[in-house]
Design a protein around this motif. Sequence first.
Motif, PDB file in Angstrom:
ATOM      1  N   PRO A 194     -54.668 -44.057  19.140  1.00 40.20           N
ATOM      2  CA  PRO A 194     -53.355 -43.404  19.039  1.00 40.20           C
ATOM      3  C   PRO A 194     -52.294 -44.158  19.839  1.00 40.20           C
ATOM      4  CG  PRO A 194     -54.806 -42.176  20.497  1.00 40.20           C
ATOM      5  CD  PRO A 194     -55.648 -43.234  19.858  1.00 40.20           C
ATOM      6  N   SER A 195     -51.069 -44.084  19.373  1.00 43.47           N
ATOM      7  CA  SER A 195     -49.949 -44.752  20.027  1.00 43.47           C
ATOM      8  C   SER A 195     -48.693 -43.924  19.815  1.00 43.47           C
ATOM      9  CB  SER A 195     -49.755 -46.163  19.465  1.00 43.47           C
ATOM     10  OG  SER A 195     -48.513 -46.697  19.852  1.00 43.47           O
ATOM     11  N   LYS A 196     -47.758 -44.038  20.753  1.00 42.91           N
ATOM     12  CA  LYS A 196     -46.488 -43.305  20.622  1.00 42.91           C
ATOM     13  C   LYS A 196     -45.663 -43.840  19.450  1.00 42.91           C
ATOM     14  CE  LYS A 196     -43.986 -46.260  23.914  1.00 42.91           C
ATOM     15  NZ  LYS A 196     -43.170 -46.288  25.160  1.00 42.91           N
ATOM     16  N   ASN A 197     -46.025 -45.024  18.947  1.00 39.20           N
ATOM     17  CA  ASN A 197     -45.291 -45.630  17.835  1.00 39.20           C
ATOM     18  C   ASN A 197     -45.921 -45.336  16.475  1.00 39.20           C
ATOM     19  OD1 ASN A 197     -43.346 -46.910  19.522  1.00 39.20           O
ATOM     20  ND2 ASN A 197     -44.837 -48.520  19.998  1.00 39.20           N
ATOM     21  N   ASP A 198     -46.923 -44.450  16.441  1.00 37.32           N
ATOM     22  CA  ASP A 198     -47.559 -44.120  15.170  1.00 37.32           C
ATOM     23  C   ASP A 198     -46.555 -43.520  14.190  1.00 37.32           C
ATOM     24  OD1 ASP A 198     -49.934 -44.977  16.164  1.00 37.32           O
ATOM     25  OD2 ASP A 198     -50.836 -42.991  16.395  1.00 37.32           O
ATOM     26  N   VAL A 199     -46.768 -43.789  12.900  1.00 40.15           N
ATOM     27  CA  VAL A 199     -46.022 -43.084  11.863  1.00 40.15           C
ATOM     28  C   VAL A 199     -46.573 -41.665  11.814  1.00 40.15           C
ATOM     29  CG1 VAL A 199     -45.477 -42.979   9.413  1.00 40.15           C
ATOM     30  CG2 VAL A 199     -45.673 -45.203  10.554  1.00 40.15           C
ATOM     31  N   GLY A 200     -45.696 -40.671  11.927  1.00 39.42           N
ATOM     32  CA  GLY A 200     -46.185 -39.301  11.971  1.00 39.42           C
ATOM     33  C   GLY A 200     -45.092 -38.277  11.796  1.00 39.42           C
ATOM     34  N   ASP A 201     -45.372 -37.073  12.226  1.00 42.37           N
ATOM     35  CA  ASP A 201     -44.472 -35.945  12.006  1.00 42.37           C
ATOM     36  C   ASP A 201     -43.053 -36.224  12.482  1.00 42.37           C
ATOM     37  OD1 ASP A 201     -46.646 -34.730  10.997  1.00 42.37           O
ATOM     38  OD2 ASP A 201     -46.773 -33.110  12.462  1.00 42.37           O
ATOM     39  N   SER A 202     -42.108 -35.782  11.666  1.00 43.06           N
ATOM     40  CA  SER A 202     -40.658 -35.905  11.877  1.00 43.06           C
ATOM     41  C   SER A 202     -40.116 -37.283  11.518  1.00 43.06           C
ATOM     42  CB  SER A 202     -40.262 -35.562  13.320  1.00 43.06           C
ATOM     43  OG  SER A 202     -40.556 -34.201  13.598  1.00 43.06           O
ATOM     44  N   ASP A 203     -40.976 -38.271  11.293  1.00 44.97           N
ATOM     45  CA  ASP A 203     -40.488 -39.569  10.818  1.00 44.97           C
ATOM     46  C   ASP A 203     -39.953 -39.416   9.391  1.00 44.97           C
ATOM     47  OD1 ASP A 203     -41.053 -40.936  13.115  1.00 44.97           O
ATOM     48  OD2 ASP A 203     -43.012 -41.660  12.443  1.00 44.97           O
ATOM     49  N   ILE A 204     -38.989 -40.254   9.061  1.00 47.91           N
ATOM     50  CA  ILE A 204     -38.346 -40.179   7.751  1.00 47.91           C
ATOM     51  C   ILE A 204     -38.978 -41.175   6.779  1.00 47.91           C
ATOM     52  CG2 ILE A 204     -36.196 -40.570   6.480  1.00 47.91           C
ATOM     53  CD1 ILE A 204     -34.673 -39.561   8.881  1.00 47.91           C
ATOM     54  N   ILE A 205     -39.244 -40.716   5.577  1.00 42.22           N
ATOM     55  CA  ILE A 205     -39.671 -41.559   4.472  1.00 42.22           C
ATOM     56  C   ILE A 205     -38.484 -41.685   3.519  1.00 42.22           C
ATOM     57  CG2 ILE A 205     -41.230 -41.834   2.520  1.00 42.22           C
ATOM     58  CD1 ILE A 205     -42.680 -42.085   5.128  1.00 42.22           C
ATOM     59  N   VAL A 206     -38.174 -42.918   3.124  1.00 44.41           N
ATOM     60  CA  VAL A 206     -37.053 -43.166   2.218  1.00 44.41           C
ATOM     61  C   VAL A 206     -37.574 -43.742   0.911  1.00 44.41           C
ATOM     62  CG1 VAL A 206     -34.892 -44.413   1.848  1.00 44.41           C
ATOM     63  CG2 VAL A 206     -35.480 -43.613   4.143  1.00 44.41           C
ATOM     64  N   LEU A 207     -37.140 -43.161  -0.201  1.00 43.08           N
ATOM     65  CA  LEU A 207     -37.433 -43.713  -1.515  1.00 43.08           C
ATOM     66  C   LEU A 207     -36.163 -44.441  -1.957  1.00 43.08           C
ATOM     67  CD1 LEU A 207     -39.633 -43.825  -3.715  1.00 43.08           C
ATOM     68  CD2 LEU A 207     -38.534 -41.855  -4.786  1.00 43.08           C
ATOM     69  N   ASN A 208     -36.169 -45.765  -1.809  1.00 42.92           N
ATOM     70  CA  ASN A 208     -34.979 -46.589  -2.031  1.00 42.92           C
ATOM     71  C   ASN A 208     -35.075 -47.245  -3.408  1.00 42.92           C
ATOM     72  OD1 ASN A 208     -32.706 -48.137  -1.781  1.00 42.92           O
ATOM     73  ND2 ASN A 208     -33.325 -49.158   0.105  1.00 42.92           N
ATOM     74  N   PHE A 246     -38.703 -48.588  -3.533  1.00 47.10           N
ATOM     75  CA  PHE A 246     -39.521 -48.885  -2.367  1.00 47.10           C
ATOM     76  C   PHE A 246     -39.739 -47.588  -1.589  1.00 47.10           C
ATOM     77  CE2 PHE A 246     -38.091 -53.185  -3.202  1.00 47.10           C
ATOM     78  CZ  PHE A 246     -39.193 -53.948  -2.847  1.00 47.10           C
ATOM     79  N   ILE A 247     -41.000 -47.291  -1.292  1.00 48.14           N
ATOM     80  CA  ILE A 247     -41.292 -46.216  -0.346  1.00 48.14           C
ATOM     81  C   ILE A 247     -41.228 -46.847   1.037  1.00 48.14           C
ATOM     82  CG2 ILE A 247     -42.956 -44.507   0.444  1.00 48.14           C
ATOM     83  CD1 ILE A 247     -44.172 -44.465  -2.301  1.00 48.14           C
ATOM     84  N   GLU A 248     -40.197 -46.515   1.802  1.00 47.08           N
ATOM     85  CA  GLU A 248     -39.970 -47.166   3.085  1.00 47.08           C
ATOM     86  C   GLU A 248     -40.296 -46.220   4.242  1.00 47.08           C
ATOM     87  OE1 GLU A 248     -35.919 -48.426   2.993  1.00 47.08           O
ATOM     88  OE2 GLU A 248     -36.254 -49.946   1.452  1.00 47.08           O
ATOM     89  N   TYR A 249     -40.987 -46.762   5.234  1.00 47.17           N
ATOM     90  CA  TYR A 249     -41.229 -46.049   6.486  1.00 47.17           C
ATOM     91  C   TYR A 249     -40.847 -46.986   7.619  1.00 47.17           C
ATOM     92  CZ  TYR A 249     -45.551 -48.750   6.217  1.00 47.17           C
ATOM     93  OH  TYR A 249     -46.458 -49.775   6.108  1.00 47.17           O
ATOM     94  N   LYS A 250     -40.974 -46.571   8.847  1.00 49.19           N
ATOM     95  CA  LYS A 250     -40.348 -47.320   9.937  1.00 49.19           C
ATOM     96  C   LYS A 250     -40.956 -48.687  10.201  1.00 49.19           C
ATOM     97  CE  LYS A 250     -42.801 -44.849  13.679  1.00 49.19           C
ATOM     98  NZ  LYS A 250     -42.597 -43.952  14.835  1.00 49.19           N
ATOM     99  N   TYR A 251     -42.127 -48.989   9.651  1.00 49.00           N
ATOM    100  CA  TYR A 251     -42.725 -50.296   9.872  1.00 49.00           C
ATOM    101  C   TYR A 251     -42.858 -51.129   8.606  1.00 49.00           C
ATOM    102  CZ  TYR A 251     -43.954 -48.345  14.401  1.00 49.00           C
ATOM    103  OH  TYR A 251     -43.888 -47.760  15.636  1.00 49.00           O
ATOM    104  N   GLY A 252     -42.365 -50.636   7.498  1.00 48.25           N
ATOM    105  CA  GLY A 252     -42.521 -51.418   6.283  1.00 48.25           C
ATOM    106  C   GLY A 252     -42.208 -50.613   5.044  1.00 48.25           C
TER     107      GLY A 252
END
Length: 397
Positions: A48-62, A92-98
């Motif tokens: 686990p890491s504080k930088n994990d993709v998880g709850d409250s993160d935004i997913i963008v369909l661009n 593109f399904i975009e999340y904070k790391y790709g």
Amino acid sequence: MTRSRLFTLLQHSTCLLCLCLLGLCSINVSAQLKFRIEGHIDNTHAKPSKNDVGDSDIIVLNFGNLVRKDTVRIHNNAFHMEGEIPYPSSAFIEYKYGGNLILLDSSSYLFTLVKKDIDSTHATYEQEIKTKSTFHNTWEKFYDNKAKLVQERNQLNEAAQHTTNPDSALYYAFAIKAANKKIVAFYHQFAADHPNSYIAAYILVGAPDFSYANYMDVYSSFSDNIKNSYYGKNFYSRMIASKDDKKEEQAKTEIAQTAPGMFPVTNTIDTALNKIVLDKDFFSKHKYTLIEFWASWCGPCRKLNENLKKMTASFKEKDVELVGFSLDQGSEAWKIAMINDKLPWLQVSDLKAVDSPLAQYLKLGVIPANVLVDREGKIVRTNIYEGELEGFLKGVN
């Protein structure tokens, strides 16, 4: 009707209006396709890491072919997106790391992100899309098979570079030529197997031999709906851009004759199709000009554009002109990306993509990339980003 549902309808209507203003909406909007995406994030296979993709993160369909971005927040390591589109669409399904390309039609999609450890200190997210979508799966199968052909050709190229025997060198030269012809034939067979289809209009613009002469018959076979869609317009603009081979060869010759260290005279167009010449007169208007190379299909480029927007005041204060140079294959994708990202600086292109004589002269292996040019047209810096760029701007008097 709920307030959120009303907002969604208004948002989609606004997007449709933008498309019409661009001349991209000559589609029967009554026949909407409904898609559904179920997303899941699995962080259980890595530390686990504080930088994990998880709850409250935004997913963008661009979307790549529509002036539209859909967003949703992750909840309980899952997200759900659904919507309507006028015809099969790419996004593109975009999340904070790709991000991950997805081709949408009237289908359901299961999108998973699984975190995996690379070593004791690094991890990555592996992506997977499962669907019965004909549009998505046909595209995926095509590129899997193409990758095998390209790998065969690349192996021949590598072997040719390591041989010193004249007979072997001659053999590899013929074999490489045959491998290239095989790739071209693969595109032509795809056109024959998928006549009058959105997937053909989407894929064939990437053919090595794509030109007005070679693909006008394919374009002519498209229905009016396909011709008037993003894919049809992009297909047509690419053909027109490649129509005059003599001018293209002349441009390559002129660029090749440019003095070392100087930015070559380059003929481009802006998004309104006005001619813009990048030459000494153009560069003389400002202390420096930063040419930023990007493309609509380049995720890191799109994220970098967001950072550059935050620096526009600094550029203006220091009399540094920022110019975007698109390496897109056609004008439609470029226009839509520029509008979606709300880019306020001058945008130009020669619509040659990776075959751009300028990109080849500068030996651009990857994008994003940039060059910094002074008043005289001399290239003074390359690939200047983040702290280095900020430091340079502070030093400009």
